[in-house]
Structures are given as C-alpha cells and as structure tokens.
Design a protein around this motif. Structure first.
Motif, mmCIF file in Angstrom:
data_model
loop_
_atom_site.group_PDB
_atom_site.id
_atom_site.type_symbol
_atom_site.label_atom_id
_atom_site.label_comp_id
_atom_site.label_asym_id
_atom_site.label_seq_id
_atom_site.Cartn_x
_atom_site.Cartn_y
_atom_site.Cartn_z
ATOM 1 N N GLN A 175 0.828 -1.196 0.000
ATOM 2 C CA GLN A 175 0.000 0.000 0.000
ATOM 3 C C GLN A 175 0.874 1.262 0.000
ATOM 4 O OE1 GLN A 175 -2.566 0.236 3.375
ATOM 5 N NE2 GLN A 175 -3.784 1.934 2.571
ATOM 6 N N GLY A 176 0.655 2.100 -1.003
ATOM 7 C CA GLY A 176 1.389 3.351 -1.092
ATOM 8 C C GLY A 176 2.783 3.246 -1.657
ATOM 9 N N VAL A 177 3.225 2.042 -2.042
ATOM 10 C CA VAL A 177 4.570 1.875 -2.588
ATOM 11 C C VAL A 177 4.606 2.432 -4.014
ATOM 12 C CG1 VAL A 177 6.322 0.198 -3.314
ATOM 13 C CG2 VAL A 177 5.100 -0.120 -1.153
ATOM 14 N N TRP A 246 -7.246 0.272 -1.818
ATOM 15 C CA TRP A 246 -7.266 1.018 -0.562
ATOM 16 C C TRP A 246 -7.529 2.485 -0.862
ATOM 17 C CZ3 TRP A 246 -2.745 -2.113 -1.477
ATOM 18 C CH2 TRP A 246 -2.796 -3.368 -0.839
ATOM 19 N N THR A 247 -8.287 3.117 -0.032
ATOM 20 C CA THR A 247 -8.639 4.526 -0.263
ATOM 21 C C THR A 247 -7.606 5.471 0.308
ATOM 22 O OG1 THR A 247 -10.012 4.497 1.741
ATOM 23 C CG2 THR A 247 -11.107 4.077 -0.355
ATOM 24 N N GLU A 248 -7.009 5.105 1.441
ATOM 25 C CA GLU A 248 -6.031 6.001 2.050
ATOM 26 C C GLU A 248 -4.651 5.725 1.494
ATOM 27 O OE1 GLU A 248 -6.040 2.354 4.740
ATOM 28 O OE2 GLU A 248 -7.416 3.499 3.479
ATOM 29 N N ALA A 249 -3.808 6.750 1.426
ATOM 30 C CA ALA A 249 -2.446 6.618 0.915
ATOM 31 C C ALA A 249 -1.465 6.552 2.060
ATOM 32 C CB ALA A 249 -2.090 7.805 0.005
ATOM 33 N N VAL A 250 -0.503 5.644 1.942
ATOM 34 C CA VAL A 250 0.525 5.492 2.972
ATOM 35 C C VAL A 250 1.876 5.563 2.281
ATOM 36 C CG1 VAL A 250 1.523 3.977 4.699
ATOM 37 C CG2 VAL A 250 -0.953 4.085 4.436
ATOM 38 N N ALA A 251 2.796 6.342 2.784
ATOM 39 C CA ALA A 251 4.111 6.480 2.153
ATOM 40 C C ALA A 251 4.883 5.186 2.267
ATOM 41 C CB ALA A 251 4.889 7.619 2.820
ATOM 42 N N ALA A 252 5.679 4.898 1.230
ATOM 43 C CA ALA A 252 6.471 3.669 1.244
ATOM 44 C C ALA A 252 7.603 3.789 2.260
ATOM 45 C CB ALA A 252 7.046 3.425 -0.149
#
Length: 252
Positions: A175-177, A246-252
C-alpha cells in the motif's frame, strides 16, 4: 490516413522522423509519409522501427501483415500449453519473476496461490518497482456480483470473496509503494493473466472447475504477432476500469 499509433510511439520514445530515418537508412521524408499518410513499408523497416519503440509490428501497422503470416506468428507465440496450473514448473515462475525488468501485471480474482507459494512475493514486487518496473495487481472486488458468480460456477459458494480478502492482507505492505498499483475490478474474467515483460502465463477459466485445474498458455511476444497483444489489451482494459484497493495513501 495518418498512422497515429506510429506517431504516438515515436513521441513516447523521444524519436523524431530524422532520427528514425538515420537508424533504418531511409530518407526522413519517407518516415514522414509513414506517419502522415499511413504509407506501408518493407518488413525489414517495420522490424527495426518496432524494436526501437518496443511495440509489435501488428500494433504499429495492423493491416500490413497478411492473415496467413499473422496466424503462423501467433502459433509461434505459444511456447507451451500446460494441462493445468498445478503443473507449471516452479522454475518457470521463478525465471519470469526474476527476469522481469519493465512490467509485471497480475490479473486475477484472488490468485491466493501466489503469495502462499512465494513467501517473498511482496518483497520481490517492491524490489522490482524500486528498480523501475511497473507493477499492477488487479483483484476481483469481493463485493461484486461477478466474483459471487464465479464462486457459484465453481460450486464453492462465498469462498472466492473470502479468498480475495485473505490475499489482500498479503498485499497490504504494498500500500502506497511507488510503482505498485493494487486495484479492484468488477470484470467477468475468462482468464487469469500473469504478464512479465514480453512473456505471460494465461490461466484459462473453465466452467465448473477452479483455475488451478484449468489449462495454462505460456506466451512469448513476437513482432508481427497478435496473440500476446490480445491478452495485453485485455489486461489494459480491466486496468482502465479498476479502482484502488485502498482509499487512504501510505508512504512507502
């Protein structure tokens, strides 16, 4: 009629008509006519230009290849036919994952076997993305009718949505990668497709049978071939209509 596919392919690769002309040994005005007038050209020039822009001849010049030759090339694109997915050699999966440098696309409903059989799958995909490859994982939306119908067709009820939710937990670290896209689709899949640069495994779907028990085609892209391009186009169409898992973004 202008050849917009050729024009776009040259622009995306930063190639001018003069540069192409110099590389293939023709006059720049000849290349201009290929683009602006859709003029046909000789096979040796089609080969050279297709290699430059990393596209197939049949994509750049769809009407230039006689049907008989296109059929022969398509047959050559089929490397091997496996009677079922379970007999695809592990060494082949390893080679395809290891050698891919530009693109890995996974189009499935769940494909739970992949992370189960490859404990380092997420790490592999992260590494490929970090090295510049584009990674796409397209999973079936567990809440859509198409996924529920697949479970009914296989006679396993609600097992497919459950498998998708399980596999999503495996992919959560992606996620977010940057360079990795994990998405949901609502497509009626006739095949599960695993693409690695210019090779792919196409796992056919057979009514009443799980994908693991259905035949698998090992394809390798050839200039002038249509078979590989057809399945590639299918993946692209599903990708275009998909949504983020996924709706939310997470930094790699």
């Amino acid at each position: 009629m202008a050849n917009d596919r050729l024009r776009d392919s040259l622009l995306r690769n930063g190639l001018t008509p003069s540069a192409v002309a110099e590389k293939v040994g023709v006059d720049p005005k000849t290349v201009e006519r290929w683009i602006t007038q859709g003029r046909p050209t000789y096979p040796k020039f089609r080969h050279a230009v297709a290699a430059m822009v990393k596209e197939s001849e049949s994509y750049l010049w769809p009407n230039a290849i006689p049907p008989e030759r296109a059929a022969r090339v398509a047959q050559s694109e089929l490397v091997t036919l496996y009677p079922c997915r379970s007999v695809v050699p592990e060494a082949l999966w390893n080679r395809l994952f290891n050698e891919a440098t530009e693109q890995i696309s996974i189009l499935v409903y769940a494909g739970l076997f992949l992370p189960e059989q490859r404990p380092k799958l997420v790490r592999e995909l992260k590494a490929k993305a970090a090295a510049g490859a584009k990674v796409s994982v397209l999973l079936g939306d567990p809440d859509c009718d198409e996924v529920r119908r697949r479970g009914m067709d296989e006679g396993i009820g609600d097992a497919v949505p459950t498998k998708i939710r399980n596999v999503l937990t495996f992919y959560r670290p992606l996620q977010g990668v940057r360079g990795v896209d994990v998405r949901f689709h609502r497509t009626t899949l006739y095949n599960s497709i695993y693409r690695f640069d210019d090779e792919m495994l196409v796992n056919t779907h057979v009514f009443g049978f799980p994908a693991a028990h259905a035949p698998v085609l090992h394809l390798r892209r050839l200039a002038g071939g249509d078979l590989f391009e057809m399945y590639t186009d299918s993946v692209d169409r599903v990708l275009a209509g998909s949504v983020p898992a996924w709706t939310e973004a997470v930094a790699a």
